[in-house]
Write a protein that holds these residues in place. Structure first.
Motif, mmCIF file in Angstrom:
data_model
loop_
_atom_site.group_PDB
_atom_site.id
_atom_site.type_symbol
_atom_site.label_atom_id
_atom_site.label_comp_id
_atom_site.label_asym_id
_atom_site.label_seq_id
_atom_site.Cartn_x
_atom_site.Cartn_y
_atom_site.Cartn_z
ATOM 1 N N UNK A 129 0.904 -1.289 0.121
ATOM 2 C CA UNK A 129 0.016 0.041 0.057
ATOM 3 C C UNK A 129 1.005 1.209 -0.011
ATOM 4 N N UNK A 130 0.317 2.259 -0.622
ATOM 5 C CA UNK A 130 1.065 3.844 -0.383
ATOM 6 C C UNK A 130 1.243 3.912 0.981
ATOM 7 N N UNK A 131 2.427 4.407 1.495
ATOM 8 C CA UNK A 131 2.454 4.917 2.723
ATOM 9 C C UNK A 131 1.411 5.718 3.409
ATOM 10 N N UNK A 132 0.880 6.677 2.628
ATOM 11 C CA UNK A 132 -0.030 7.555 3.365
ATOM 12 C C UNK A 132 -1.261 7.181 3.273
ATOM 13 N N UNK A 133 -1.470 5.913 2.601
ATOM 14 C CA UNK A 133 -2.733 5.203 2.699
ATOM 15 C C UNK A 133 -2.971 4.165 3.931
ATOM 16 N N UNK A 134 -2.012 4.054 4.532
ATOM 17 C CA UNK A 134 -1.885 2.992 5.679
ATOM 18 C C UNK A 134 -1.629 3.643 7.143
ATOM 19 N N UNK A 135 -2.431 3.238 8.274
ATOM 20 C CA UNK A 135 -2.224 3.910 9.591
ATOM 21 C C UNK A 135 -2.558 2.710 10.589
ATOM 22 N N UNK A 136 -1.775 2.697 11.692
ATOM 23 C CA UNK A 136 -2.360 1.734 12.596
ATOM 24 C C UNK A 136 -3.368 2.805 13.502
ATOM 25 N N UNK A 137 -4.608 2.276 13.880
ATOM 26 C CA UNK A 137 -5.824 2.736 14.475
ATOM 27 C C UNK A 137 -5.751 2.275 16.028
ATOM 28 N N UNK A 138 -5.081 1.489 16.481
ATOM 29 C CA UNK A 138 -5.385 1.160 17.895
ATOM 30 C C UNK A 138 -3.867 0.414 18.153
ATOM 31 N N UNK A 139 -3.254 0.931 19.315
ATOM 32 C CA UNK A 139 -1.941 0.466 19.813
ATOM 33 C C UNK A 139 -0.829 1.039 18.998
ATOM 34 N N UNK A 140 0.277 0.424 19.491
ATOM 35 C CA UNK A 140 1.568 0.978 18.636
ATOM 36 C C UNK A 140 2.262 -0.170 18.515
ATOM 37 N N UNK A 141 2.642 -0.411 17.206
ATOM 38 C CA UNK A 141 3.603 -1.894 17.031
ATOM 39 C C UNK A 141 4.935 -1.446 17.670
ATOM 40 N N UNK A 142 5.871 -2.534 17.938
ATOM 41 C CA UNK A 142 7.233 -2.427 17.951
ATOM 42 C C UNK A 142 7.888 -2.564 16.736
ATOM 43 N N UNK A 143 8.832 -1.767 16.480
ATOM 44 C CA UNK A 143 9.514 -1.606 15.290
ATOM 45 C C UNK A 143 10.893 -2.254 15.331
ATOM 46 N N UNK A 144 11.527 -2.922 14.311
ATOM 47 C CA UNK A 144 12.993 -3.723 14.475
ATOM 48 C C UNK A 144 13.515 -3.120 12.997
ATOM 49 N N UNK A 145 14.449 -2.542 13.316
ATOM 50 C CA UNK A 145 15.266 -2.133 12.124
ATOM 51 C C UNK A 145 16.246 -3.049 11.928
#
Length: 137
Positions: free
Chosen positions: A48-64
């Protein structure tokens, strides 16, 4: 297929997201990184285009990892997203985290050079040794 809004989230419900627009690049990825990060023989992704995706509940953990960014639920561990770089304008979302993963159909297999030898591809989809190219393998 209702492409207006695709919703999904993790196993435990702590993380929810929504994406708008038509998903694209729907693929089964067999790369080592996807296998290890998911604990599965391959992962099915939709972009998906980045601008069309969003988290609506909670915050995921990110791993680089090696310049790429993956996210997952910090509570239950469900893999959720992949970005080729932190500021990319494309986000890949794990299809099986969609509320209804049947709304998309994979179009190919990528990174088959990393495919486990006991995985037999019998779906007649195009295969690519690594990333998509103009010609299937």
């Amino acid at each position: 297929m209702n492409t207006n809004v695709i919703r999904g989230g993790c196993l435990c419900g702590s993380i929810r997201y929504e994406a708008t627009g038509q998903p694209y690049n729907i693929t089964h990825c067999h790369c080592l990184d996807c296998r290890r990060s998911s604990g599965a023989p391959f992962v099915t992704w939709a972009s998906f285009r980045g601008s069309s995706f969003r988290f609506t509940t909670g915050q995921p953990r990110e791993v680089k990892w090696t310049g790429r960014l993956r996210s997952f639920c910090p509570q239950c561990g469900t893999p959720l997203t992949f970005m080729s770089e932190p500021d990319a304008d494309e986000v890949d979302v794990t299809v099986c985290s969609f509320d209804d993963p049947t709304i998309v159909t994979p179009s190919d297999h990528t990174w088959v050079e990393d495919r486990l030898p006991w995985i037999r591809l019998a779906d007649n989809l195009p295969t690519y040794g690594q990333k998509r190219s103009n010609r299937p393998s």
